[in-house]
Write an enzyme that holds these catalytic residues in place. Structure first.
Site, mmCIF file in Angstrom:
data_model
loop_
_atom_site.group_PDB
_atom_site.id
_atom_site.type_symbol
_atom_site.label_atom_id
_atom_site.label_comp_id
_atom_site.label_asym_id
_atom_site.label_seq_id
_atom_site.Cartn_x
_atom_site.Cartn_y
_atom_site.Cartn_z
ATOM 1 N N GLN A 179 -38.416 25.703 35.674
ATOM 2 C CA GLN A 179 -37.154 25.152 36.191
ATOM 3 C C GLN A 179 -35.962 26.004 35.736
ATOM 4 O O GLN A 179 -34.927 26.039 36.394
ATOM 5 C CB GLN A 179 -36.994 23.708 35.679
ATOM 6 C CG GLN A 179 -35.697 23.042 36.068
ATOM 7 C CD GLN A 179 -35.713 21.569 35.732
ATOM 8 O OE1 GLN A 179 -36.449 20.804 36.343
ATOM 9 N NE2 GLN A 179 -34.938 21.163 34.745
ATOM 10 N N SER A 232 -0.341 45.510 31.112
ATOM 11 C CA SER A 232 -0.453 45.077 29.722
ATOM 12 C C SER A 232 0.699 44.141 29.406
ATOM 13 O O SER A 232 1.818 44.331 29.896
ATOM 14 C CB SER A 232 -0.386 46.317 28.817
ATOM 15 O OG SER A 232 0.015 45.959 27.522
ATOM 16 N N LYS A 259 1.288 50.664 30.969
ATOM 17 C CA LYS A 259 -0.145 50.607 31.258
ATOM 18 C C LYS A 259 -0.484 50.171 32.675
ATOM 19 O O LYS A 259 0.128 49.292 33.250
ATOM 20 C CB LYS A 259 -0.838 49.621 30.299
ATOM 21 C CG LYS A 259 -0.874 50.042 28.859
ATOM 22 C CD LYS A 259 -1.816 51.198 28.556
ATOM 23 C CE LYS A 259 -3.278 50.907 28.689
ATOM 24 N NZ LYS A 259 -3.760 49.949 27.696
ATOM 25 N N THR A 266 -22.184 67.983 34.265
ATOM 26 C CA THR A 266 -23.436 67.567 33.618
ATOM 27 C C THR A 266 -23.078 67.384 32.150
ATOM 28 O O THR A 266 -22.204 68.107 31.635
ATOM 29 C CB THR A 266 -24.585 68.598 33.774
ATOM 30 O OG1 THR A 266 -24.228 69.768 33.066
ATOM 31 C CG2 THR A 266 -24.865 68.938 35.240
ATOM 32 N N ASN A 293 -4.230 49.323 33.999
ATOM 33 C CA ASN A 293 -5.619 49.286 33.524
ATOM 34 C C ASN A 293 -6.624 49.086 34.664
ATOM 35 O O ASN A 293 -6.375 48.285 35.561
ATOM 36 C CB ASN A 293 -5.799 48.161 32.503
ATOM 37 C CG ASN A 293 -4.952 48.363 31.268
ATOM 38 O OD1 ASN A 293 -4.737 49.498 30.836
ATOM 39 N ND2 ASN A 293 -4.436 47.285 30.707
HETATM 40 N N1 LIG Z 1 -42.466 18.079 37.431
HETATM 41 C C1 LIG Z 1 -43.092 18.911 38.278
HETATM 42 N N2 LIG Z 1 -42.450 19.730 39.058
HETATM 43 C C2 LIG Z 1 -41.016 19.801 39.173
HETATM 44 C C3 LIG Z 1 -40.600 20.982 40.023
HETATM 45 C C4 LIG Z 1 -39.150 20.965 40.271
HETATM 46 C C5 LIG Z 1 -38.313 21.343 39.058
HETATM 47 N N3 LIG Z 1 -37.053 20.689 39.123
HETATM 48 C C6 LIG Z 1 -38.147 22.869 39.049
HETATM 49 O O1 LIG Z 1 -37.102 23.352 39.495
HETATM 50 O O2 LIG Z 1 -39.042 23.582 38.600
HETATM 51 N N4 LIG Z 1 -44.439 18.940 38.362
HETATM 52 C C7 LIG Z 1 -45.282 17.799 38.520
HETATM 53 C C8 LIG Z 1 -45.513 17.545 39.998
HETATM 54 C C9 LIG Z 1 -44.339 16.983 40.760
HETATM 55 O O3 LIG Z 1 -43.470 16.348 40.168
HETATM 56 O O4 LIG Z 1 -44.319 17.166 41.996
HETATM 57 C C10 LIG Z 1 -46.653 18.148 37.875
HETATM 58 O O5 LIG Z 1 -47.196 19.227 38.111
HETATM 59 O O6 LIG Z 1 -47.164 17.307 37.130
#
Ligand SMILES: N/C(=N\CCC[C@H](N)C(=O)O)N[C@@H](CC(=O)O)C(=O)O
Length: 471
Positions: free
Chosen positions: A327, A282, A288, A160, A290
């Protein structure tokens, strides 16, 4: 002369000009999200059935689109599919093949948006990734159990504050890790309930006027149900956050194991010898060896914690529902899965191939007064209040420190100077093996309890290996 990007626009009706080349490069995600391609196709295949049932596409159209999707899936699997780099993302890249090949190809996107599509793909990816991680942790735990069984009588100092504390069995220490990793499995299992729900049919955010049977689609894709609210369906990334959070906890556990590998393989400890296969040398210091694999596991924890903060920050304060910010969730998601998988595998192999130095482990219990608590317990058993017993023992230890001797080296007379309760049997009590043997509580380090724990995990793992009973 500036190079005009060849973009395939799904929204060309609304736009007069093409997107700026740099804006396109900046916003496209095809290089990253192509990892979702097979899941995207699975989703599209299920959606096709739904479109057919709703009378939106004919049987022939369904067949042609299905065959083409299967064809693309085959090519993706054998790495021969050429993703069109002028498409924005994986959803567009696959859809555009259908659009280019069939005049009715665009029907596939009826009643669907990339917003519910991407949520679906990620959930399918996570179903797969979660099960893969669970399997990797199970393998690691089986290796830990094997090593624990080999060392069910190997004695070591338990620590500990990284100070020698009390003798324990090496098996007991390794079993502690099995408990930790088993909780990780439980967390991943538990998260399955929240992953395993289909968002398809939510479309952009409001649902769709087409009569799509969401339950049917969910059933085809082996989801346990459907999401309840179309806005939440496309806004939600909790399942990504939860997955990375679970990955982070497992990484934290791995880092503790890694740290012990680093410490224990040092000359100062010499508790283990890491196999040459999992160490490096090393370029300058010939002596050594590692523990690089363990250090890298420890270091890679930072990536996964970073991924967690990344996704939490992406989602913080986002207005409902879908926003393009989301995204950005793919990089932390994929990286967490890849990093965790690699770290579990390497830790498991390193553990399976290291040699525990039994002599050094035992020897270490003989220095550092690991047996001092035994003396306090001995006096407490003889009716001395534990606080007083602790004080007497503390004085004995202080005396030993001043004389540079161990508790075993003191004479009977000396012990009796500190308390007349001491009898000859105190010496057998100082032995690390009897310290272990005398533990009585459930889950303790006694030989019997450790054996019970080993048998508990053996039964549990055997049961997990049994084929599932048919209902
Ligand atoms: N651009 C868009 N969505 C993209 C989702 C995919 C994108 N590559 C991701 O991974 O988030 N939204 C549009 C709808 C669409 O493109 O389906 C919107 O809500 O206006």
């Amino acid at each position: 002369m500036s190079k005009k990007p060849k973009q395939n626009y799904a929204w060309s009706g609304r736009f007069t000009n093409k997107m700026n080349e740099q804006a396109f490069e900046f916003s496209k995600s095809i290089d990253i999200d192509k990892k979702l391609a097979v899941f995207d196709i699975e989703g599209s295949l299920a959606h096709l059935k739904s479109l057919l049932k709703a009378g939106i596409i004919s049987k022939e159209e369904e067949k042609s689109l299905r065959n083409e999707l299967e064809n693309i899936k085959g090519k993706i699997r054998d790495n021969s599919f050429q993703f069109d780099e002028f498409e924005e993302d994986v959803h567009m890249a696959i859809e555009s093949v259908l659009r280019k090949k069939f005049s009715f190809g665009g029907k596939i996107h009826t009643g669907r948006s990339r917003n519910d599509q991407v949520a679906l793909d990620e959930r399918l990816y996570l179903k797969d990734a979660t099960q893969k991680i669970i399997t990797e942790i199970q393998k690691l735990n089986r290796n830990l159990l094997k090593r624990a069984e080999e060392h069910k009588t190997t004695i070591m100092p338990g620590y500990t504050h990284l100070q020698r504390a009390q003798p324990v069995l090496l098996a007991h220490h390794l079993l502690a890790y099995i408990n930790m990793f088993n909780r990780d499995i439980q967390r991943f299992e538990d998260a399955k309930d929240r992953i395993n729900i289909s968002p398809l049919g939510s479309a952009a955010l409001a649902g769709t006027p087409f009569n799509l049977d969401r339950h049917e689609v969910a059933k085809i894709l082996d989801f346990s149900g459907i999401t309840l609210n179309s806005i939440d369906s496309v806004s939600d990334r909790d399942y990504v956050i939860e997955f990375i959070s679970n990955c982070s906890i497992t990484m934290m556990h791995l880092s503790r194991l890694a740290e012990e590998f680093v410490l224990w393989s040092s000359h100062e400890f010499s508790f283990i010898e890491i196999s040459d296969e999992f160490a490096s040398g090393s370029s300058i210091m010939p002596q050594k060896k590692n523990p690089d694999m363990a250090e890298l596991v420890r270091g890679k924890v930072g990536r996964v914690y970073g991924n967690l903060i990344n996704i939490l920050t992406i989602m913080k304060a986002l207005p409902l529902s879908y926003n393009r910010d989301m995204q950005e969730d793919k990089t932390p998601l994929f990286d967490s899965f890849d990093t965790l998988t690699a770290c579990i595998r390497i830790s498991s192999m390193m553990l399976a191939n290291c040699v525990f130095n039994k002599e050094k482990l035992l020897e270490a219990t003989k220095r550092g007064f690991c047996n001092a608590t035994e003396i306090a317990d001995y006096l407490a058993e003889k009716g001395i209040p534990f606080r007083k017993a602790h004080e007497i023992c503390g004085k004995i230890v202080a005396y030993c420190v001043s004389k540079n001797v161990t508790l075993e080296e003191l004479s009977m007379e000396k012990y009796q100077e500190f308390s007349e309760k001491f009898e000859k049997n105190i010496f057998s009590r100082l032995n690390p093996s009897s310290s272990i043997q005398l533990k009585k509580t459930k889950g303790s380090t006694s030989f019997k309890e450790v054996l019970n724990q080993i048998n508990y995990w053996k039964r549990k793992f055997r049961k997990a290996d049994e084929p599932p009973r048919k209902p």
